[in-house]
Write an enzyme that holds these catalytic residues in place. Structure first.
Site, PDB file in Angstrom:
ATOM      1  N   THR A 110       0.020   0.234   6.517  1.00 13.93           N
ATOM      2  CA  THR A 110      -0.138  -0.271   5.262  1.00 13.93           C
ATOM      3  C   THR A 110       0.122  -1.333   6.379  1.00 13.93           C
ATOM      4  OG1 THR A 110       2.423  -0.372   5.397  1.00 13.93           O
ATOM      5  CG2 THR A 110       1.349   1.850   3.810  1.00 13.93           C
ATOM      6  N   GLY A 134      -5.142  -5.225   7.031  1.00 10.91           N
ATOM      7  CA  GLY A 134      -6.181  -3.691   7.163  1.00 10.91           C
ATOM      8  C   GLY A 134      -6.900  -3.953   8.692  1.00 10.91           C
ATOM      9  N   GLY A 191     -10.100  -3.280   2.784  1.00  9.01           N
ATOM     10  CA  GLY A 191      -9.061  -2.926   4.082  1.00  9.01           C
ATOM     11  C   GLY A 191      -9.083  -1.987   4.615  1.00  9.01           C
ATOM     12  N   ASP A 192      -8.188  -1.522   5.689  1.00  8.87           N
ATOM     13  CA  ASP A 192      -7.833   0.063   6.033  1.00  8.87           C
ATOM     14  C   ASP A 192      -7.931   0.512   5.039  1.00  8.87           C
ATOM     15  OD1 ASP A 192      -5.264  -0.946   5.509  1.00  8.87           O
ATOM     16  OD2 ASP A 192      -4.977   0.146   7.173  1.00  8.87           O
ATOM     17  N   THR A 208       0.514  -0.872  -0.121  1.00 10.10           N
ATOM     18  CA  THR A 208      -0.222  -0.213   0.039  1.00 10.10           C
ATOM     19  C   THR A 208       0.703   1.555  -0.535  1.00 10.10           C
ATOM     20  OG1 THR A 208      -1.385  -1.370   1.354  1.00 10.10           O
ATOM     21  CG2 THR A 208      -1.390   0.926   1.404  1.00 10.10           C
ATOM     22  N   ARG A 244     -14.266  -7.141  -0.566  1.00  9.59           N
ATOM     23  CA  ARG A 244     -12.977  -7.529   0.800  1.00  9.59           C
ATOM     24  C   ARG A 244     -12.172  -5.418   0.659  1.00  9.59           C
ATOM     25  NH1 ARG A 244      -7.463  -5.852   1.898  1.00  9.59           N
ATOM     26  NH2 ARG A 244      -7.476  -6.584   3.905  1.00  9.59           N
TER      27      ARG A 244
END
Ligand code: ASP
Length: 309
Positions: free
Chosen positions: A214, A217, A193-194, A163, A191
C-alpha cells in the site's frame, strides 16, 4: 494456516481464517476477507465509498495471485462495480488474460453476473467538492478543462492513502495474495497504481513467499516492489532483510514525487513481517489457532518524502 493483512483488513481477516478452516482455498479465503473490506462504508480507500478521481468518479483497481502456479488476474479503472477482487479472480479463472481495464473490465464484470452499484457516497462526493472548492475549482466545469496541473496540486500525498492487502497460506504451504483499492484520491482519470499490477503491488510464489503493497503506487511500479521482495527471498535473504532491501530500493528512487510506502510479506514457511516508511504503522495477522487477530508494528525504513508540485 495464517493470514496477514494491512490494518484495514480487520473487518475481513476472521472471515478469511474461517473460510480456510471450513475447507476453502487460500484464494477463497482472501477473496472473502477483501470483499468485506470493499463493502465497508467506513473505509474510503477500497471498494464502495472509495475516494474518487479528480472528476469525481470512483475507479477501482484489484489483483489476485495464486502462488501454486503463478496464475494471476487483475482489473483496473473499474467503475460501477463494488467487488473488483472478485472480478480479478474471474479474469484469472475464465480468460486467457491477466489484466482487463476500463470499459472492457466492466463489460466482463456484467457478463460474469456481477451487480452494478452507485459507488460514490454523499459524504465522499461532499469531500471531493469541498477539496476542489478550496482550489477555486467548480466540479461541474472540469469536464473539458486541462487537468494535469490541477491533479498535481490536488494530490497532497498525505491524503491519498489507502488500499487493502491480504496474504493467505494454508497448511499445505499454498500462498495467495490479494489487493484492492480505489487508488490515489484526486487522480487523473484512467490512472492505475501498483495494486492491479502484478509484480508491483502484488506477488505470490509458494516456493519463496509473497508480498503486497500500500502507499504511493507509482513508486512500487517503478521499483517492482512486491516481486523484488520475493526475488530477494529467492536469493536467500531473510524475510526481514528482503523487506528492508525492497524499501531501500524505493528510497533510492529519483524524481519529483516520492511519498510513503508499506509492504506486508510472508516467506514460504509462513513467517510474516511488514515494513513502512512511516514510524509506528501497524499490520494484522491471524493463525488457525488464534481466536482473534494480532496487531503488530511494521519495521520502519526511512524514505524521505518530496512532492514538488
Ligand atoms: N497503492 C495505492 C495506489 O497507488 C494507494 C494506496 O495504497 O494508498 O493506487
Amino acid at each position: 494456516m495464517i493470514v496477514i493483512a494491512s490494518s484495514n483488513g480487520d473487518v475481513g481477516i476472521r472471515q478469511s481464517i474461517a473460510m480456510m478452516k471450513a475447507g476453502g482455498s487460500t484464494l477463497d479465503a482472501l477473496e472473502a476477507g477483501i470483499r468485506l473490506v470493499e463493502d465497508n462504508p467506513a473505509d474510503h480507500w477500497v471498494g464502495y465509498s472509495g475516494m474518487p478521481s479528480i472528476l469525481g468518479e470512483v475507479e477501482l483497481d484489484a489483483s489476485i495471485m495464486d502462488g501454486r502456479d503463478l496464475t494471476a488476474g487483475a482489473v483496473g479503472c473499474v467503475k460501477g462495480f463494488p467487488h473488483p477482487i472478485s472480478i480479478a479472480r474471474k479474469v484469472m479463472e475464465q480468460l486467457p488474460h491477466v489484466f482487463l481495464v476500463g470499459p472492457g473490465a466492466e463489460r466482463f464484470a456484467a457478463e460474469m453476473g456481477f451487480e452494478p452499484r452507485e459507488m460514490i457516497t454523499p459524504e465522499t462526493r461532499q469531500t471531493w467538492q469541498a477539496d476542489l472548492a478550496s482550489l477555486a475549482q467548480n466540479p461541474t466545469q472540469l469536464e473539458n478543462q486541462p487537468l494535469a496541473g490541477l491533479v498535481r496540486h490536488f494530490s497532497n500525498p498525505h491524503r491519498t492513502r489507502g488500499t487493502v492487502n491480504f496474504i493467505a497460506r494454508d497448511d499445505r504451504g499454498n500462498i495467495a495474495t490479494g489487493v484492492s483499492t480505489s487508488g490515489f484520491y484526486g487522480k487523473y482519470p484512467g490512472r492505475l497504481g501498483d495494486s492491479p499490477v502484478i509484480g508491483a503491488g502484488n506477488y505470490a510464489d509458494n516456493r519463496y513467499g509473497a508480498a503486497a503493497c500500500t502507499g504511493m503506487g507509482e513508486m512500487a511500479i517503478r521499483a517492482s516492489t512486491a516481486r523484488s521482495v520475493v526475488m530477494y527471498l529467492k536469493q536467500g535473504l531473510t524475510l526481514e532483510a528482503a523487506g528492508i532491501q525492497a524499501m531501500i530500493d524505493l528510497r533510492d528512487l529519483g524524481g519529483r514525487f516520492i511519498s510513503g510506502m508499506n509492504i506486508i510479506a510472508m516467506n514460504a514457511q509462513g513467517r510474516v513481517a511488514a515494513f513502512s516508511s512511516e514510524p509506528g504503522k501497524t499490520y494484522i495477522y491471524m493463525t488457525g489457532e488464534d481466536s482473534d487477530f494480532h496487531v503488530a508494528t511494521r519495521s520502519f525504513v526511512d524514505v524521505p518524502q518530496r512532492w514538488e508540485a
